[in-house]
Design a protein around this motif. Structure first.
Motif, PDB file in Angstrom:
ATOM      1  N   LYS A  39       0.852   3.957  -3.177  1.00 26.60           N
ATOM      2  CA  LYS A  39       0.495   5.343  -2.851  1.00 26.60           C
ATOM      3  C   LYS A  39       1.623   6.292  -3.251  1.00 26.60           C
ATOM      4  O   LYS A  39       1.370   7.365  -3.824  1.00 26.60           O
ATOM      5  CB  LYS A  39       0.178   5.480  -1.364  1.00 26.60           C
TER       6      LYS A  39
ATOM      7  N   GLU B 202       0.834  -1.209   0.000  1.00 23.12           N
ATOM      8  CA  GLU B 202       0.000   0.000   0.000  1.00 23.12           C
ATOM      9  C   GLU B 202       0.866   1.255   0.000  1.00 23.12           C
ATOM     10  O   GLU B 202       0.561   2.227  -0.697  1.00 23.12           O
ATOM     11  CB  GLU B 202      -0.933  -0.014   1.210  1.00 23.12           C
ATOM     12  N   ASN B 203       1.948   1.250   0.759  1.00 27.31           N
ATOM     13  CA  ASN B 203       2.831   2.418   0.786  1.00 27.31           C
ATOM     14  C   ASN B 203       3.490   2.646  -0.577  1.00 27.31           C
ATOM     15  O   ASN B 203       3.643   3.793  -1.020  1.00 27.31           O
ATOM     16  CB  ASN B 203       3.905   2.250   1.856  1.00 27.31           C
TER      17      ASN B 203
ATOM     18  N   HIS C 229      -3.697   2.084   7.336  1.00 33.98           N
ATOM     19  CA  HIS C 229      -3.518   0.658   7.084  1.00 33.98           C
ATOM     20  C   HIS C 229      -4.335  -0.209   8.042  1.00 33.98           C
ATOM     21  O   HIS C 229      -4.443  -1.408   7.843  1.00 33.98           O
ATOM     22  CB  HIS C 229      -2.041   0.286   7.206  1.00 33.98           C
TER      23      HIS C 229
ATOM     24  N   ARG D  84      -7.655   3.917  -3.055  1.00 33.77           N
ATOM     25  CA  ARG D  84      -8.283   3.456  -1.818  1.00 33.77           C
ATOM     26  C   ARG D  84      -7.467   3.897  -0.612  1.00 33.77           C
ATOM     27  O   ARG D  84      -8.009   4.352   0.405  1.00 33.77           O
ATOM     28  CB  ARG D  84      -8.408   1.934  -1.819  1.00 33.77           C
ATOM     29  N   VAL D  85      -6.147   3.776  -0.719  1.00 35.11           N
ATOM     30  CA  VAL D  85      -5.267   4.172   0.385  1.00 35.11           C
ATOM     31  C   VAL D  85      -5.291   5.685   0.568  1.00 35.11           C
ATOM     32  O   VAL D  85      -5.381   6.188   1.692  1.00 35.11           O
ATOM     33  CB  VAL D  85      -3.828   3.682   0.144  1.00 35.11           C
TER      34      VAL D  85
ATOM     35  N   LEU E 173      -6.043   0.502  -6.146  1.00 32.10           N
ATOM     36  CA  LEU E 173      -5.558   0.283  -4.784  1.00 32.10           C
ATOM     37  C   LEU E 173      -4.979   1.569  -4.205  1.00 32.10           C
ATOM     38  O   LEU E 173      -5.248   1.918  -3.040  1.00 32.10           O
ATOM     39  CB  LEU E 173      -4.501  -0.817  -4.780  1.00 32.10           C
TER      40      LEU E 173
END
Length: 223
Positions: free
Chosen positions: A11, A7-8, A105, A73-74, A70
């Motif tokens: 993003k 996720e990091n 998260h 979303r983050v 994705l």
């Protein structure tokens, strides 16, 4: 469920590539995530295998459609959490980024949707960044760099590009908050300085600082 690391990465790639619509370089990703370029290269290969990025060595990485979904979303979670912390818990705008980095998260999309509804489906976070909708759409708020505004022109601050705590505290001390109205009083191109008036207070900004502030020219009506 994607890991915190994945996720990091998506993003970071989104934030680095979206403004200029070009691949995010390995070096820029490494700097943003504070890891080594070699670590980034290895992770980009894994993300490419997972269908989240298109990676070309020595050029950088772009998000695929799946990766962009994705990433948004983050980003949605992060920006809604920031706004919730400011509006509901009384955090200042320079305190919320680090808190949101941890919480983004941990919360579910269901909780984030509840927060969105509770806040009235806001369009922007405390720094003026657009909040993606639940369906993944995002609308840029626009704005013009304060450094490009003509002398004598009135403005309203709508977005801050540098969201480091020290910079935000500096703006607060100068009376510049999101929505603040002011006027460009003078410009000195040879010295790269812009002088503004906000609430009767004169403040001189370097051009590099002024370019981190986006403004529009709508007059705010008093209620």
């Amino acid at each position: 469920m994607p890991s915190l690391t994945i996720e990091n990465y998506v993003k970071a790639i989104y934030k680095l590539s979206a403004p200029a619509d070009k691949p995010a370089s390995t070096g820029a990703i490494a700097e943003a995530l504070e890891v080594s370029p070699g670590t980034v290269t290895s992770m980009l290969k894994s993300l490419a295998d997972a269908g989240l990025v298109e990676y070309v060595p020595y050029e950088g990485a772009r998000l695929t459609s799946q990766g962009r979904t994705l990433a948004l979303r983050v980003v949605r979670r992060h920006r809604l959490i920031e706004l919730f912390l400011v509006q509901t818990l009384g955090f200042s705008w320079d305190e919320v980024h680090a808190e949101a980095e941890h919480l983004e998260h941990a919360v579910s999309d269901t909780l984030v949707d509840r927060i969105d509804s509770y806040l009235g489906h806001p369009a922007q976070d405390p720094h003026g960044d657009p909040i993606p909708k639940a369906d993944g759409t995002i609308v840029s708020p626009g704005g013009q760099k304060l450094g490009d505004v003509a002398v004598g022109k009135s403005f309203r601050l709508v977005r801050v590009r540098d969201q480091s705590p020290d910079f935000l505290r500096y703006l607060s001390e100068a009376g510049l908050q999101l929505g603040s109205q002011g006027k460009v009083a003078a410009a000195h191109p040879e010295a790269e300085i812009v002088t503004i008036l906000v609430s009767g207070k004169s403040t001189s900004l370097s051009r590099s600082i002024a370019d981190k502030l986006l403004v529009d020219f709508e007059e705010r009506r008093e209620t």
